[in-house]
Design a protein around this motif. Sequence first.
Motif, PDB file in Angstrom:
ATOM      1  N   ALA A   1      17.499 -29.409  45.738  1.00 39.16           N
ATOM      2  CA  ALA A   1      16.133 -29.402  45.203  1.00 39.16           C
ATOM      3  C   ALA A   1      15.223 -30.152  46.172  1.00 39.16           C
TER       4      ALA A   1
ATOM      5  N   PRO B   1       9.180 -22.077  42.086  1.00 35.70           N
ATOM      6  CA  PRO B   1       9.370 -23.519  41.902  1.00 35.70           C
ATOM      7  C   PRO B   1       8.885 -23.983  40.533  1.00 35.70           C
TER       8      PRO B   1
ATOM      9  N   ALA C   1       7.725 -34.829  51.217  1.00 39.96           N
ATOM     10  CA  ALA C   1       8.709 -34.123  50.393  1.00 39.96           C
ATOM     11  C   ALA C   1       9.859 -35.046  50.052  1.00 39.96           C
TER      12      ALA C   1
ATOM     13  N   ASN D   1       2.807 -31.077  42.823  1.00 39.50           N
ATOM     14  CA  ASN D   1       4.078 -30.980  43.529  1.00 39.50           C
ATOM     15  C   ASN D   1       4.824 -29.747  43.070  1.00 39.50           C
ATOM     16  N   GLU D   2       5.634 -29.217  43.972  1.00 41.96           N
ATOM     17  CA  GLU D   2       6.419 -28.020  43.717  1.00 41.96           C
ATOM     18  C   GLU D   2       7.890 -28.344  43.968  1.00 41.96           C
ATOM     19  N   LYS D   3       8.695 -28.249  42.939  1.00 42.65           N
ATOM     20  CA  LYS D   3      10.123 -28.492  43.075  1.00 42.65           C
ATOM     21  C   LYS D   3      10.840 -27.161  43.260  1.00 42.65           C
ATOM     22  N   TRP D   4      11.346 -26.944  44.472  1.00 40.29           N
ATOM     23  CA  TRP D   4      12.030 -25.708  44.831  1.00 40.29           C
ATOM     24  C   TRP D   4      13.536 -25.922  44.845  1.00 40.29           C
TER      25      TRP D   4
ATOM     26  N   ASN E   1       4.907 -32.212  48.057  1.00 36.66           N
ATOM     27  CA  ASN E   1       3.743 -32.853  47.447  1.00 36.66           C
ATOM     28  C   ASN E   1       2.473 -32.505  48.227  1.00 36.66           C
TER      29      ASN E   1
ATOM     30  N   THR F   1      11.241 -31.273  46.605  1.00 44.06           N
ATOM     31  CA  THR F   1       9.934 -31.392  45.977  1.00 44.06           C
ATOM     32  C   THR F   1       8.884 -31.603  47.061  1.00 44.06           C
TER      33      THR F   1
END
Length: 322
Positions: A231, A116, A219, A176-179, A235, A233
Amino acid sequence: MSAYIETEDFIAERDDSVMEIEDNGDGETARLTYTVTSIENGNPEDTVSSEPEDAYLWAKENLPATFIGLNRNRIRYAETVSDCNHVFELNFSSNADSSGLSGKLPEDANGNIINPYVSINTTGKTERKFYSIETVNWYLADGSGLTQTEDFKGGINVGSSGPQGVDVVAPNFSWNEKWYFLAETVSWEFLKSLGDYTGTTNTAAFRGMPQESVLFTGAYATPEANKEYIAITFNFQYSSGGTKQWFPLIYSEQFDKKGWHYAWVKYFDMVGPNGMTNKMPIQLNIEKVYFDNDFETYLGIGADLPATANIPLTYSGEPTPA
């Protein structure tokens, strides 16, 4: 101002003093600012009040979708100047399509998707401190008639209902991770389940952080422009927990607290040497207020960040030499 736009209900003027146009090597970008003013009966001289959401809906439809060959990829309500004047910021990119969605996924030097994409934030958190680390000094007011100071045991802003405390900057780590998921692998049931898991803590170590120290705060999911990816994201918020010390001036014992457990204090009334009744703490209580969740299984993103993340977990915990 330039680039004047007018309809029956609103007019818009572009502020060229804040225009930005850039070629950063990966493509061209631009940023424009417009002031949108609500008018009556198509008369620019007859301004009327309007709601920000009405101005926003008008701006989405009427402000430029393209600029010097670039497509708009963002429109933001930036400022309320008055009841009738609203400022909007528009961003354009050569890596966006006409739908306004990003057309290019983040890639590394070899053309592999960065998955991510991680962003962190350590600012903006405050907490109320009811007791100090140390009372540095105290002074009696002139004319008070008192001859003896009162020891509040580190209590801050003590009143009849106990210490009122003071808000201070607090340690904070949120990220946060945006996958990027292939669209066919993301089900509606999975997306709905993210709402059920919002407001839960980790049952096991997650991203190198111990049990119940990570809070999933929700998310956001959106399709990418090429339609192949969605996508999402995720949190998160971290709270350290661990072995703590209560108020050193009144209680020297240590206690264990999970990161997102809640601590509160029971007080009793005590009359001080000056005849004042103050609240004194007698019992510290630790409460569990969040349910736990197996993030690795139910969020589907593993317990550790993969090597494809833009911020891999490689820090050993040892101090970096100066």
